[in-house]
Structure formats: structure tokens, C-alpha cells
Design a protein around this motif. Sequence first.
Motif, mmCIF file in Angstrom:
data_model
loop_
_atom_site.group_PDB
_atom_site.id
_atom_site.type_symbol
_atom_site.label_atom_id
_atom_site.label_comp_id
_atom_site.label_asym_id
_atom_site.label_seq_id
_atom_site.Cartn_x
_atom_site.Cartn_y
_atom_site.Cartn_z
ATOM 1 N N LYS A 31 31.542 6.725 14.707
ATOM 2 C CA LYS A 31 31.467 5.928 16.162
ATOM 3 C C LYS A 31 30.505 6.483 16.994
ATOM 4 O O LYS A 31 30.134 6.180 17.970
ATOM 5 N N LEU B 282 26.624 5.088 16.310
ATOM 6 C CA LEU B 282 27.054 3.941 16.949
ATOM 7 C C LEU B 282 26.856 3.649 18.620
ATOM 8 O O LEU B 282 25.987 2.815 18.633
ATOM 9 N N GLU B 283 27.682 4.628 19.182
ATOM 10 C CA GLU B 283 27.581 4.728 20.430
ATOM 11 C C GLU B 283 26.175 5.097 20.723
ATOM 12 O O GLU B 283 25.556 4.562 22.494
ATOM 13 N N ARG C 166 23.626 4.778 19.507
ATOM 14 C CA ARG C 166 22.585 4.014 19.660
ATOM 15 C C ARG C 166 22.466 2.806 20.717
ATOM 16 O O ARG C 166 21.543 2.104 20.842
ATOM 17 N N ILE C 167 23.749 1.805 20.917
ATOM 18 C CA ILE C 167 23.989 1.461 21.989
ATOM 19 C C ILE C 167 23.368 1.498 23.618
ATOM 20 O O ILE C 167 23.152 1.113 23.808
ATOM 21 N N VAL C 168 23.673 2.858 23.774
ATOM 22 C CA VAL C 168 23.173 3.365 24.754
ATOM 23 C C VAL C 168 21.941 3.012 24.807
ATOM 24 O O VAL C 168 20.825 3.032 26.228
ATOM 25 N N ASP D 196 19.844 1.128 23.183
ATOM 26 C CA ASP D 196 19.669 -0.231 23.385
ATOM 27 C C ASP D 196 19.667 -0.795 24.875
ATOM 28 O O ASP D 196 19.072 -1.340 25.104
ATOM 29 N N VAL D 197 20.804 -0.174 25.311
ATOM 30 C CA VAL D 197 20.929 -0.772 26.351
ATOM 31 C C VAL D 197 20.198 -0.387 27.469
ATOM 32 O O VAL D 197 20.061 -1.572 28.309
ATOM 33 N N PRO E 40 16.763 -4.578 27.106
ATOM 34 C CA PRO E 40 17.105 -5.632 27.850
ATOM 35 C C PRO E 40 17.538 -5.516 28.983
ATOM 36 O O PRO E 40 17.504 -6.413 29.292
ATOM 37 N N GLN F 83 39.715 -13.485 32.691
ATOM 38 C CA GLN F 83 38.533 -13.101 32.048
ATOM 39 C C GLN F 83 38.213 -12.527 33.659
ATOM 40 O O GLN F 83 37.234 -11.256 33.455
ATOM 41 N N SER G 14 39.421 -8.703 33.586
ATOM 42 C CA SER G 14 39.220 -8.083 32.509
ATOM 43 C C SER G 14 37.545 -7.712 33.266
ATOM 44 O O SER G 14 37.179 -6.089 33.010
ATOM 45 N N ASN H 217 36.381 -3.958 33.598
ATOM 46 C CA ASN H 217 34.708 -3.003 33.408
ATOM 47 C C ASN H 217 34.447 -1.702 34.560
ATOM 48 O O ASN H 217 33.863 -0.890 35.102
ATOM 49 N N ARG I 213 33.821 1.606 35.779
ATOM 50 C CA ARG I 213 32.112 1.645 36.195
ATOM 51 C C ARG I 213 32.487 3.263 37.367
ATOM 52 O O ARG I 213 31.627 3.987 37.853
ATOM 53 N N ASN J 12 39.337 -10.321 25.671
ATOM 54 C CA ASN J 12 38.323 -10.485 26.945
ATOM 55 C C ASN J 12 37.528 -9.556 26.745
ATOM 56 O O ASN J 12 37.355 -8.678 28.176
ATOM 57 N N GLN K 106 28.154 -4.328 25.682
ATOM 58 C CA GLN K 106 28.891 -3.242 26.472
ATOM 59 C C GLN K 106 28.640 -2.501 26.118
ATOM 60 O O GLN K 106 29.853 -1.431 25.045
ATOM 61 N N VAL K 107 29.159 -0.355 25.949
ATOM 62 C CA VAL K 107 29.489 0.190 25.115
ATOM 63 C C VAL K 107 31.034 0.109 25.374
ATOM 64 O O VAL K 107 31.933 0.192 24.111
ATOM 65 N N SER L 266 32.550 -0.820 21.656
ATOM 66 C CA SER L 266 33.404 1.121 20.642
ATOM 67 C C SER L 266 34.763 0.115 20.804
ATOM 68 O O SER L 266 36.227 1.207 19.398
ATOM 69 N N TYR M 51 35.096 -1.455 17.438
ATOM 70 C CA TYR M 51 34.951 -0.646 16.770
ATOM 71 C C TYR M 51 36.659 -0.015 16.137
ATOM 72 O O TYR M 51 37.082 -0.340 14.775
ATOM 73 N N LEU N 48 26.156 -2.475 12.861
ATOM 74 C CA LEU N 48 24.930 -2.090 13.414
ATOM 75 C C LEU N 48 24.603 -3.295 13.011
ATOM 76 O O LEU N 48 23.586 -3.874 14.171
ATOM 77 N N TRP O 125 25.617 -5.109 16.062
ATOM 78 C CA TRP O 125 25.170 -4.850 17.051
ATOM 79 C C TRP O 125 23.812 -6.096 17.014
ATOM 80 O O TRP O 125 23.511 -6.018 18.583
ATOM 81 N N ASN P 128 22.471 -7.350 20.499
ATOM 82 C CA ASN P 128 21.438 -7.068 20.848
ATOM 83 C C ASN P 128 20.700 -7.745 21.295
ATOM 84 O O ASN P 128 19.695 -7.638 22.343
#
Lengths: 336, 177
Positions: A29, A32-33, A35-37, A39-40, A44, A144, A147, A151, A155, B7, B12-13, B17, B20, B50, B53, B57
Motif C-alpha cells: 500500500k 502504491l500511495e 506512486r500515486i502521489v 503521478d498526481v 496530470p 455525490q 462525498s 474530500n 483536505r 461515491n 485521488q490518493v 487507498s 485498495y 498498479l 491506477w 491516471n
Amino acid sequence: MTDKEKQLIDHLRRLKQVQPDFAYLKSFKRVLENRIVLDVKSEPIFFFRAFRLAASFGVFLLAFMGLGFGMVVATQNIPVDTFLYPVKLVGEKIQLGVQSFDAKSRADLKLKFALNRLSELKDLEENNLNDPSKIKALLDGYNQELSGIQNEVLRISVERDGETLGYLLEVESRLENISGELKVLRFDSVVPEVYLDAENFSSFMKELVSRKIFEYETKNRIFADDGQKWQRAMNEFLRLRSRGQMLAFSLNSSLSDGLKTTALELTESGEPLVTPQPENTSLTLDNLRSLNQELDSWQVSFNALSESGSDEDLLKLFDSLSEFEARLAEAETLLK
Amino acid sequence: MKGEPENIKLDQVSGFSLVYDYYSPLIWKHIFLRVSLKEEANDLTSEVFLKTWDYLNSGKKIKKIKSFLYRTADNLIVDWYRSKKRVSSLEQDVSEDENSLVQDPLLEDKIIVSEEVESLMKKIDRLQEKERKILLLRFVDELEIEEISEILGKSKGAITVAIHRALKSLDSLMKND
């Protein structure tokens, strides 16, 4: 289905007992996180910002040409039961793109849009257009928006500044009003059961914001003057208590399951070797028992102080709760 | 299924997550029961997330994340079996003793399961791969017929028939023992 088939299915369901490799999944995990951070943060975001800038510019241009803002404002009055209704939703998206620039302004707009969905529900119910699928679609839209607010609230930083606490209190109060409206609608509805998910989600959101206020107060050693500071401490206590109880329940279940479990290593004589329970489980159970006792003492102190205690007393109670939370999280990690 | 994340903003991370946390144990279990090897289950599960994602992405949208994850897992498992077969046939040329595709994975990897589950795993291991897959998706992963039909790209009728046949095959395996 025949009895024989039922028996086979029962056999198959026993395969659910296989325990995943949680240690590996947890370590992956993190990978993966990261990697996502990465990429973000890279391309993009740049394209997204560039796109948003271009889109905003385009919308402004349209406004100057006499179509833009007039159109967005005009779409806000489109009734839900007309074929133009999707245009209203597009109008909201444009508004979100143009008028929001930080977590607070986005949450603000999404609260407004959630309220729009409720007004539309009211229109439907009042005009006897209470088709459950239409109501469900509007409630999905409402969820929605909530939701999205979730987020944005996550933040918001709890670092001390002049605005955050006031803002969180405002969001809390608006959520309270929205939930009230939803309850009234459900009460009058011919299909009240359709509202259940949205009501649960609203309660979850109120709790989330209340928790954020609690975090802010604990971190910055100040209290909101909404008269709810003692109640927030009690809410946090109840959350921790139920988390502790759930964890104790899972630990007890895993201990009793463990008694039936064998490792598929063989001894020299070819007999399966029974693996002893991991020490972590019993250690965690001991920790939990002691934590529960401390929670009981905390409740006694709270009851004694809640009538006449000072802010200093309350801060100490807050600190104890934060410490309990950390210990509980540690126990949960050990169990995983 | 109760408790499934809904929803959620997948790009986003925090959203990914959550997905996951909820699905990785389920996908791991599904893969493990299909390939019977712990290390492979770890690798393939990582690859599923991966790939998912990467897909998100690249700006594409996923309508139903659960079906998408199981479909990705299924494709990877099929690829894994194909590559395993290739390796196996090469090894057969070298040594006649090393021609078994499925060795004794549980012993090899020391996966802790009850004796009952171990014996059941060995039985379903003897089913055809497509039969094993459909029974696991329906009765262990508890997926609806409609979800399985989306994952495998077959009609609901075909899935129902396939489940029925797979149960029959399992029944005759049980009888033979």
C-alpha cells in the motif's frame, strides 16, 4: 437448487477462511500511495490546471459575449422534471470550475448544490412526481455532492489560522440544516426507504466535521464558542469506545479461529505441526483490556468535571483521548 | 455487498487507498485460490492495482471498480497460466521430472490454512480452470450473476449454465474421492 448443490456450495464457502497476506498488502500500500502521489504531482496536475485555466478563460469569454454568466444563472431555475434539467447540472459544474479556488470555496459550492438536490426532491414530492427511480437519482446526486464535501473537509489543514475554525463551524451548521431538511422530506415521502442511505451519509458527514473541529481544538489549544466543546469530547470518547470494542471482538474471533488452524509444515514424523498463536494477538488483547479500563476512568473524570470543569481540565481530557486514539491505532496495526 | 466503498473519487490518493483497503484482501484471496501460490498472489495483486491506477491516471473512467478489478485480475491470471505453460514445456525438454505445472504450492509457501480448506483447495485444483474460476467468483467472492457476466463478458444465461456444470464436475470429483 438441489440439496446436493447446497452442500457443495457450503463446502466452497469454507474457502473464505483463507487469510490474505496482510503484511505484504500493507507494505505494498505504501508503494502504491507513493506512486500515486508522484503521478498526481507530475503531468496530470499540470494538464488539469492548464485545462481548467483554458476552460475558465473560455467561460469568461462567453460571458463577455453575452452568453456566459447569464446562462449559468439562468440554468439555476430549470425545473427537475424538464428535459433541460441536465443543462442545470452542467451549469453547476461550470460554476464549480470558475468560482472555486480552494478547499473551502469548493466545499461551499458543493453544500449549495446538495441543497439544490433537496429543493428538487421537494418539487418532485410536492408535484406528485414521486417516481422512486427519479427520487433515487436525485439522492445519488445529493450523496455525490456530500462525498465531494468529504474530500474537501479532509483536505482542510488544522494548522491555526483566523478562519478555519469558524469555517468548520459554519459547514457543521449548514450540514445540520441540510440533514434536517432531508429528514422532513423523508417523513413526507411515499417512499421513505429510498432516503435511508442519504440520511446515513449525512450523519457520517456531520460526525466527520465534528471530528475535524475536535482535532483543531486539540492541536491549537483553543475552543470554539458554540457551547459544544464538552459534547465533542464525549462524542470522541464514544467513537473510541466503539472502535475498541470492535477491535476486541475481532481479536477474540481470530483467537478462537486460530485454535482450529494449523500450519502446513510437517514434523519429522510427517504429522502437521500446530503453530502457536502469534504473541501479538495476546499482547494486543492485554493492551486493549488496559485501554478499556482507562477509558472507564476517563468517563468518571468527565462526569465529575463536565458541570463545572475549566478549559484547562477539558484540554487534559482531550489530550488523554488523543493518547488513547494513538494506542488504539497501534493495536489495530498490530492486528493487521 | 455490505460496506463496499461508494461515491469515491478514484483519481485521488485517499479515494484509491480506500478502494485498495477494501478490495485488496478480496482480490488477493481470489488470485491465491486460482494460482495456489502465495508469492504469485502477492505479485499479481500488486499488478492488478498498479494497472488499475495506470488506467485511471491515463484519464479514463471506471464505471464499476469492483468488476474492473476482478476483470483485470482474471486477465492477469490467464496470462500467468499461459506463461507458466510455456516455461513448463521448456522445462519438460530439459528434465522429465520437472514437468508438473502445479507442484505442492501450499507446502512450498507454508500458507496457513485449516486441513479442511487444504483438502478442498486440492479438489478444486483438479477442476478445469474455467470451472474453478466461475465457482470461486460466485460462491467465495459472492459476486452476483450480473457482475460475473460483466467480468467474463458472457451473457447471464451462459454464466448460470456454466455454474451449474461446474457444480456437477465438482460433485463427481467429490464422489470419486
